[in-house]
Design an enzyme around this catalytic site. Structure first.
Site, PDB file in Angstrom:
ATOM      1  N   ASP A 151      -5.998   7.750 -14.714  1.00 27.18           N
ATOM      2  CA  ASP A 151      -7.281   8.004 -15.348  1.00 27.18           C
ATOM      3  C   ASP A 151      -7.108   9.210 -16.260  1.00 27.18           C
ATOM      4  O   ASP A 151      -6.639  10.262 -15.819  1.00 27.18           O
ATOM      5  CB  ASP A 151      -8.329   8.309 -14.263  1.00 27.18           C
TER       6      ASP A 151
ATOM      7  N   HIS B 178     -16.149   2.052  -9.489  1.00 26.81           N
ATOM      8  CA  HIS B 178     -16.639   3.116  -8.610  1.00 26.81           C
ATOM      9  C   HIS B 178     -17.986   3.689  -9.061  1.00 26.81           C
ATOM     10  O   HIS B 178     -18.483   4.614  -8.433  1.00 26.81           O
ATOM     11  CB  HIS B 178     -15.601   4.231  -8.547  1.00 26.81           C
ATOM     12  N   ASP B 179     -18.529   3.167 -10.159  1.00 26.12           N
ATOM     13  CA  ASP B 179     -19.817   3.660 -10.661  1.00 26.12           C
ATOM     14  C   ASP B 179     -20.950   2.653 -10.501  1.00 26.12           C
ATOM     15  O   ASP B 179     -22.102   2.982 -10.798  1.00 26.12           O
ATOM     16  CB  ASP B 179     -19.710   3.995 -12.161  1.00 26.12           C
TER      17      ASP B 179
ATOM     18  N   ASP C  63     -11.597   7.756 -19.742  1.00 27.68           N
ATOM     19  CA  ASP C  63     -12.961   8.006 -19.280  1.00 27.68           C
ATOM     20  C   ASP C  63     -13.909   8.271 -20.464  1.00 27.68           C
ATOM     21  O   ASP C  63     -13.532   8.958 -21.414  1.00 27.68           O
ATOM     22  CB  ASP C  63     -12.890   9.258 -18.376  1.00 27.68           C
TER      23      ASP C  63
HETATM   24  C1  GLC Z   1     -17.031   8.109 -15.966  1.00 28.84           C
HETATM   25  C2  GLC Z   1     -16.535   7.918 -14.555  1.00 28.84           C
HETATM   26  C3  GLC Z   1     -17.534   8.495 -13.614  1.00 28.84           C
HETATM   27  C4  GLC Z   1     -17.645   9.976 -13.899  1.00 28.84           C
HETATM   28  C5  GLC Z   1     -17.977  10.222 -15.366  1.00 28.84           C
HETATM   29  C6  GLC Z   1     -17.759  11.638 -15.741  1.00 28.84           C
HETATM   30  O1  GLC Z   1     -18.180   7.399 -16.233  1.00 28.84           O
HETATM   31  O2  GLC Z   1     -16.278   6.561 -14.316  1.00 28.84           O
HETATM   32  O3  GLC Z   1     -17.212   8.273 -12.275  1.00 28.84           O
HETATM   33  O4  GLC Z   1     -18.634  10.542 -13.102  1.00 28.84           O
HETATM   34  O5  GLC Z   1     -17.168   9.460 -16.227  1.00 28.84           O
HETATM   35  O6  GLC Z   1     -16.389  11.922 -15.846  1.00 28.84           O
END
Ligand code: GLC
Length: 545
Positions: free
Chosen positions: A99, A333-334, A201
């Protein structure tokens, strides 16, 4: 599959490292845990693992607030442990995708500590600092993705800094060439260690309006809706200046690609279709110089109906630039888990859809055993999103619960106390139990993935829409004379399939219904929520189930 197009034919599997496997009893998953579970990934048949952030972090946003981009958080392991993971994964035919979080750092990152120390600090311009508005308030009306203003006042130097997420996640200033170079060096650090690519991201938000203009009101906003939707994110999302930066990132990564293996960029982009496909980065010569896979989240967002999905597949196929590789995602995960969103029966159909559509699938850990969202009591909430905006159903803990491996203590996830509670069904619903059951969700995934690997029509064939009635999503996948037909009944009633859609001398290569026979006598009728992959007798190679 040739090495340079592994990301076109292959399957990506997302590991949320805190929740996959703990190896040292602290209740938090780690790199050695992932290494210990490579056997599961091999038997599942996936090609690459994307691991959510593993870098040193104060964990305000569970690793998405990074205080050192080029190291491993001790909770997850060590750099040596990371190298061992890469080596062993590669030896077992699995690629590693990390990531990459370019939009922001942690507020404890040394860059930010320096930047906030004085207006004259050489790193001041690495972040986004502005004087207060005349009334002393934030410089503009931008709202953080986690709620509240996207600005925090810093009394030390009397200015506000911008943050698209938590105040502990200050936004980097990507207009500054030094920032860009420092971040490309981060990519090179991991590429040199052998990683095969990055999931990037919040890619669309990395550049902000140079004048920091107010966002305009959203005409569709309804009072009572989440305040995040009050303004259109015109001046802080998807600016034209993002595209050349994406092309720069791509060049950094491409410099490490060779004939044995290409490196891949996957963009996290929640954008409508025309703006999404722009991230393939087609230049004037028709060369695709953007990310290879701009994540397509439509299956996460759409209403679960054959007609909706049929229409989107058509529009997506039409919108893709020449040579662009499509991709599909059911969960991450979101977002709420697919099995909770559509129910367990429909989740089997969803798995077949994900694994038979044209394009690279990304599978979220636990979805292969049908894990569901877990309600987390208020006093156990971990996710900062839920803490900031409680009770709105925005929290992401429910889809981040520990992987259910076995009926052993704590589902085999940890010998300690898991950082987040397990689902109530872990004693019966786990990898070990499902491995013994040929009708399980896991068995279905293994069968579909094996079929997809064995059949070029599925892993690289074209897409041809078919008509088998409103409730049935029907399409063929064709490759060099081979034709497989996929029929997915989204309805709650049996669906007779018109013989015209069927191939000659048909056989069932896979069904979501474990009881479905291979041979087809007379007209085919799908059970409610049933999906099948149909081939001809000649497709039944040794690898077919
Ligand atoms: C992305 C990630 C999320 C995180 C956000 C801030 O959307 O998937 O989990 O909270 O970025 O980095």
């Amino acid at each position: 599959m040739s090495a340079d197009d592994w990301w076109k034919c292959g399957i990506v599997y997302q590991v949320y490292p805190r929740s996959f496997q703990d190896s040292n009893g602290d209740g938090i998953g780690d790199l050695d845990g992932i290494r210990a579970r490579l056997g599961h990934l091999v038997s599942l048949g996936i090609d690459a693992v994307w691991i959510s952030p593993i870098y040193p972090s104060p964990m305000a946003d569970f690793g998405y607030d990074i205080s050192d981009f080029c190291a491993i958080d001790p909770r997850f392991g060590t750099l040596d442990g990371f190298d061992a993971l890469v080596q062993e994964a590669h030896a077992r035919g699995i690629r590693i995708i990390l990531d990459f979080v370019p939009n922001h750092t942690s507020d404890r990152h040394p860059w930010f500590v320096q930047s906030r120390s004085a207006r004259s600090d050489p790193r001041r311009d690495w972040y986004i600092w502005r004087d207060p508005a005349p009334d002393g308030g934030p410089p503009n009306n931008w709202i953080s993705n986690f709620g509240g203003p996207a600005w925090t006042f810093d009394p030390v130097t009397g200015q506000y800094y911008g943050h698209s997420f938590l105040k502990e996640q200050p936004d980097l200033n990507w207009r500054n060439p030094e920032v860009r170079e420092a971040m490309y060096e981060v990519l090179r650090f991991w590429l040199r260690r052998g990683v095969d690519g990055f999931r990037v991201d919040v890619l669309s938000q990395i550049v902000k309006d140079a004048q920091l203009r107010d966002n305009p009101p959203n005409p569709d906003f309804v009072e009572g809706q989440d305040e995040f939707h009050r303004w259109l994110m015109l001046h802080n999302t998807d600016l034209p200046e993002v595209q050349p930066i994406v092309a720069e990132m791509r060049r950094v990564v491409d410099a490490f690609s060779d004939t044995r293996s290409s490196r891949v960029l996957i963009g996290e982009l929640y954008l409508p279709l025309p703006r999404l496909v722009a991230y393939y980065g087609r230049n004037a010569e028709g060369v695709l110089e953007g990310v290879q896979l701009p994540f397509n989240f439509e299956l996460i967002a759409t209403e679960w109906q054959a007609a909706r999905i049929r229409r989107f597949v058509r529009d997506y196929e039409a919108a893709l630039p020449a040579g662009a590789q499509p991709n599909w995602v059911l969960g991450n995960h979101d977002k709420p888990r697919i099995a909770s969103r559509v129910g367990p029966r429909m989740a089997r159909l969803a798995a077949m859809l994900l694994l038979t559509l044209r394009g690279t699938p990304t599978l979220y850990y636990g979805d292969e055993i049908g894990m569901t969202d877990v309600a987390i009591p208020a006093d156990e909430v971990q996710d900062p999103f839920e803490k900031n905006r409680p009770g709105l159903g925005l929290g992401r803990d429910p889809e981040r619960t520990p992987m259910q491996w076995s009926a052993d203590a704590q589902a085999g996830f940890t010998t300690g106390t898991p950082w987040l509670r397990l689902a109530a069904d872990w004693r019966t619903n786990n990898v070990e139990a499902q491995s013994r059951d040929t009708g399980s969700m896991l068995a279905l995934h293994r069968r579909l993935i094996a079929l997809r690997r064995a059949q070029p029509a599925l892993n690289r064939g074209d897409h041809e829409a078919l008509d088998a009635g409103d409730e049935v999503l029907a399409f063929a996948r064709n490759h060099e004379g081979q034709r497989l037909v996929v029929l997915l009944n989204f309805g709650e009633t049996p669906a007779p399939i018109p013989p015209a859609s069927m191939p000659h001398r048909p056989v069932v290569l896979a069904s979501t219904d474990p009881a479905r026979a291979e041979g087809i006598e007379g007209p085919l009728v799908l059970a409610p929520c049933e999906g099948v992959v149909i081939g001809t007798v000649d497709d039944k190679g040794p690898a077919a189930p």
